[in-house]
Design a protein around this motif. Structure first.
Motif, mmCIF file in Angstrom:
data_model
loop_
_atom_site.group_PDB
_atom_site.id
_atom_site.type_symbol
_atom_site.label_atom_id
_atom_site.label_comp_id
_atom_site.label_asym_id
_atom_site.label_seq_id
_atom_site.Cartn_x
_atom_site.Cartn_y
_atom_site.Cartn_z
ATOM 1 N N SER A 1 3.218 -0.542 -14.003
ATOM 2 C CA SER A 1 2.595 0.496 -13.185
ATOM 3 C C SER A 1 1.137 0.158 -12.908
ATOM 4 O O SER A 1 0.660 0.297 -11.775
ATOM 5 N N SER A 2 0.438 -0.307 -13.948
ATOM 6 C CA SER A 2 -0.975 -0.663 -13.785
ATOM 7 C C SER A 2 -1.155 -1.736 -12.723
ATOM 8 O O SER A 2 -2.017 -1.616 -11.837
ATOM 9 N N SER B 1 0.808 -1.218 0.000
ATOM 10 C CA SER B 1 0.000 0.000 0.000
ATOM 11 C C SER B 1 0.842 1.269 0.000
ATOM 12 O O SER B 1 0.326 2.355 -0.308
ATOM 13 N N LYS B 2 2.114 1.154 0.320
ATOM 14 C CA LYS B 2 2.974 2.340 0.355
ATOM 15 C C LYS B 2 4.062 2.289 -0.712
ATOM 16 O O LYS B 2 4.085 3.101 -1.628
ATOM 17 N N THR B 3 4.958 1.315 -0.598
ATOM 18 C CA THR B 3 6.101 1.255 -1.509
ATOM 19 C C THR B 3 5.678 0.955 -2.942
ATOM 20 O O THR B 3 6.134 1.616 -3.890
ATOM 21 N N LEU B 4 4.808 -0.059 -3.134
ATOM 22 C CA LEU B 4 4.358 -0.381 -4.486
ATOM 23 C C LEU B 4 3.549 0.760 -5.093
ATOM 24 O O LEU B 4 3.616 1.009 -6.300
ATOM 25 N N LEU B 5 2.787 1.449 -4.258
ATOM 26 C CA LEU B 5 2.030 2.602 -4.747
ATOM 27 C C LEU B 5 2.968 3.654 -5.307
ATOM 28 O O LEU B 5 2.763 4.158 -6.426
ATOM 29 N N ARG B 6 4.001 3.993 -4.553
ATOM 30 C CA ARG B 6 4.942 5.009 -4.998
ATOM 31 C C ARG B 6 5.704 4.561 -6.246
ATOM 32 O O ARG B 6 5.937 5.360 -7.154
ATOM 33 N N ALA B 7 6.063 3.284 -6.284
ATOM 34 C CA ALA B 7 6.740 2.758 -7.473
ATOM 35 C C ALA B 7 5.825 2.837 -8.689
ATOM 36 O O ALA B 7 6.265 3.178 -9.799
ATOM 37 N N GLY B 8 4.547 2.536 -8.488
ATOM 38 C CA GLY B 8 3.586 2.620 -9.581
ATOM 39 C C GLY B 8 3.419 4.044 -10.076
ATOM 40 O O GLY B 8 3.306 4.285 -11.284
ATOM 41 N N ILE B 9 3.411 4.998 -9.148
ATOM 42 C CA ILE B 9 3.298 6.405 -9.525
ATOM 43 C C ILE B 9 4.529 6.837 -10.320
ATOM 44 O O ILE B 9 4.425 7.554 -11.324
ATOM 45 N N LEU C 1 6.457 4.992 -12.227
ATOM 46 C CA LEU C 1 6.385 4.417 -13.567
ATOM 47 C C LEU C 1 5.304 5.080 -14.422
ATOM 48 O O LEU C 1 5.365 5.015 -15.653
ATOM 49 N N LEU C 2 4.319 5.712 -13.773
ATOM 50 C CA LEU C 2 3.308 6.445 -14.540
ATOM 51 C C LEU C 2 3.936 7.580 -15.347
ATOM 52 O O LEU C 2 3.363 8.041 -16.333
ATOM 53 N N GLY C 3 5.113 8.020 -14.912
ATOM 54 C CA GLY C 3 5.814 9.067 -15.644
ATOM 55 C C GLY C 3 6.113 8.674 -17.074
ATOM 56 O O GLY C 3 6.336 9.532 -17.936
ATOM 57 N N MET C 4 6.117 7.357 -17.351
ATOM 58 C CA MET C 4 6.403 6.886 -18.705
ATOM 59 C C MET C 4 5.253 7.118 -19.677
ATOM 60 O O MET C 4 5.436 7.008 -20.882
ATOM 61 N N ARG C 5 4.069 7.411 -19.153
ATOM 62 C CA ARG C 5 2.932 7.641 -20.050
ATOM 63 C C ARG C 5 2.540 9.102 -20.119
ATOM 64 O O ARG C 5 1.564 9.467 -20.756
ATOM 65 N N ILE C 6 3.309 9.950 -19.437
ATOM 66 C CA ILE C 6 3.007 11.382 -19.413
ATOM 67 C C ILE C 6 4.250 12.165 -19.823
ATOM 68 O O ILE C 6 5.367 11.824 -19.428
ATOM 69 N N THR C 7 4.077 13.194 -20.606
ATOM 70 C CA THR C 7 5.189 14.024 -21.050
ATOM 71 C C THR C 7 5.063 15.437 -20.498
ATOM 72 O O THR C 7 4.023 15.818 -19.953
ATOM 73 N N GLY C 8 6.135 16.192 -20.664
ATOM 74 C CA GLY C 8 6.111 17.577 -20.214
ATOM 75 C C GLY C 8 5.030 18.378 -20.905
ATOM 76 O O GLY C 8 4.448 19.288 -20.313
ATOM 77 N N ALA C 9 4.757 18.021 -22.164
ATOM 78 C CA ALA C 9 3.707 18.720 -22.912
ATOM 79 C C ALA C 9 2.346 18.526 -22.253
ATOM 80 O O ALA C 9 1.495 19.426 -22.273
ATOM 81 N N ASP C 10 2.141 17.332 -21.657
ATOM 82 C CA ASP C 10 0.883 17.072 -20.964
ATOM 83 C C ASP C 10 0.713 18.005 -19.771
ATOM 84 O O ASP C 10 -0.380 18.528 -19.519
ATOM 85 N N ILE C 11 1.800 18.203 -19.031
ATOM 86 C CA ILE C 11 1.743 19.066 -17.849
ATOM 87 C C ILE C 11 1.533 20.522 -18.268
ATOM 88 O O ILE C 11 0.728 21.247 -17.681
ATOM 89 N N VAL C 12 2.272 20.943 -19.307
ATOM 90 C CA VAL C 12 2.122 22.313 -19.798
ATOM 91 C C VAL C 12 0.698 22.553 -20.291
ATOM 92 O O VAL C 12 0.145 23.654 -20.150
ATOM 93 N N SER C 13 0.091 21.479 -20.840
ATOM 94 C CA SER C 13 -1.260 21.616 -21.380
ATOM 95 C C SER C 13 -2.292 21.934 -20.310
ATOM 96 O O SER C 13 -3.414 22.345 -20.619
ATOM 97 N N LEU C 14 -1.939 21.727 -19.043
ATOM 98 C CA LEU C 14 -2.859 22.082 -17.965
ATOM 99 C C LEU C 14 -3.119 23.583 -17.950
ATOM 100 O O LEU C 14 -4.200 24.031 -17.583
#
Length: 332
Positions: free
Chosen positions: A276-277, A61-69, A71-84
């Motif tokens: 990550s999933s 619930s803690k370590t695997l959660l953080r590891a999953g988060i 790895l989520l970085g692999m599906r998001i780019t800087g352009a996605d964040i800027v698009s906010l």
């Protein structure tokens, strides 16, 4: 194994089994995987206090959660964040500031001290239990600090779990888009785990948006802690503790940066996103096992009222921000 992974194995196996069942339901019946992982996990809450399972469940619930988060970085780019957009960023910061202020107002109304007000307001505004523990480490302690910290952790976790189930249904009834729902999930639910669960139970797009919004809130934790330390120093109060950016946020940012420049091979990205999933579903399953709704019923109503008002205030302000168009459109 006995000194390494051995003690973790029973709990990890339990969480993985629940996650597998949730995945099966999701793939064969179109059920929300995260929600079923939580609900099935809660059915095994009686094992949470068993020493054979406790360490593995906590690790999941803690370590695997953080590891999953991370790895989520692999599906998001800087352009996605800027698009906010700048307006979205400023809206998130504004909501956090208003919620912390609401905490002090509620504390005064319900007769609670400034420490409790700061603990609850900060945990609701930023990142739930993690923020509560961080804030508790830098404020001057008294005879109520430990009790109030424990209460805040239990309360925000419980309320976040309830919100994880209710908010996606509420936002659907309101006819909100996936972008809007993702923003609201990321901006209003307290803990990272429940944000991930609620966001991805709506859609992959909503999950991505909610994760980015939530991580924006988490990255503001050191800023809030610095402000608190400076305020305490100016007032002559003494506090202790170090201000650190959570490592999983640093890891998420690092992978997002690498992914933005196309450094990570596509095959590695695919494996990382799949891993990550699974990590996130296992983490949510473990969170379900650790969730005991009975704890909420044993807490004083005035203490609970403070956090409930703060939570509803944050939700209301976020809905108003979406309604008046302060939140920009996000496209993935």
């Amino acid at each position: 194994m006995k000194s390494g992974w051995g003690p973790l194995f029973p709990g990890l196996l339990l969480a993985a089994t629940v996650a597998t069942a949730a995945k099966f339901l999701g793939e064969h019946y179109g059920a929300p995987v995260m929600l079923f992982a939580l609900l099935i996990g809660m059915a095994f809450n009686f094992l949470a206090s068993d020493e054979r399972f406790a360490k593995g469940i906590e690790f999941a619930s803690k370590t695997l959660l953080r590891a999953g988060i991370v790895l989520l970085g692999m599906r998001i780019t800087g352009a996605d964040i800027v698009s906010l957009g700048l307006s979205t960023f400023l809206t998130v910061v504004g909501l956090m500031a208003l919620t912390i202020g609401c905490g002090f107002v509620c504390g005064r109304i319900f007769g609670k001290g400034w420490r409790f007000s700061l603990l609850t307001g900060g945990s609701v505004a930023i990142c739930g239990a993690s923020a509560a523990l961080a804030i508790a480490s830098i404020i001057p302690h008294n005879d109520k600090t430990e009790r109030n910290t424990l209460f805040t952790v239990v309360s925000v976790t419980t309320i976040s779990t309830i919100a994880m189930i209710i908010y996606p249904i509420l936002f659907s009834l309101l006819g909100l888009t996936d972008d809007q729902s993702g923003f609201l999930v990321g901006a209003t639910i307290h803990d990272v785990a429940q944000v991930v669960g609620a966001g991805y139970s709506i859609s992959a797009e909503a999950g991505d948006v909610s994760t980015i919004i939530k991580l924006l809130r988490v990255t503001m934790l050191p800023v809030v802690l610095i402000v608190v330390v400076l305020a305490l120093a100016k007032s002559g109060a003494s506090g202790s503790g170090k201000v650190r950016l959570p490592l999983f946020v640093v890891g998420f940012a690092a992978l997002t940066t690498l992914n933005s420049f196309g450094v990570i091979p596509e095959v590695v990205t695919t494996v990382g996103v799949n891993a990550s999933s699974w990590m996130l579903v296992i983490a949510i399953s473990a969170l379900g096992v650790r969730t005991n709704m009975k704890d909420m019923l044993q807490l004083g109503w005035q203490h609970v009222a403070v956090i409930l008002v703060e939570t509803l205030f944050l939700l209301t302000m976020a809905l108003i921000a979406v309604e008046i168009g302060l939140v920009g459109s996000v496209s993935f």
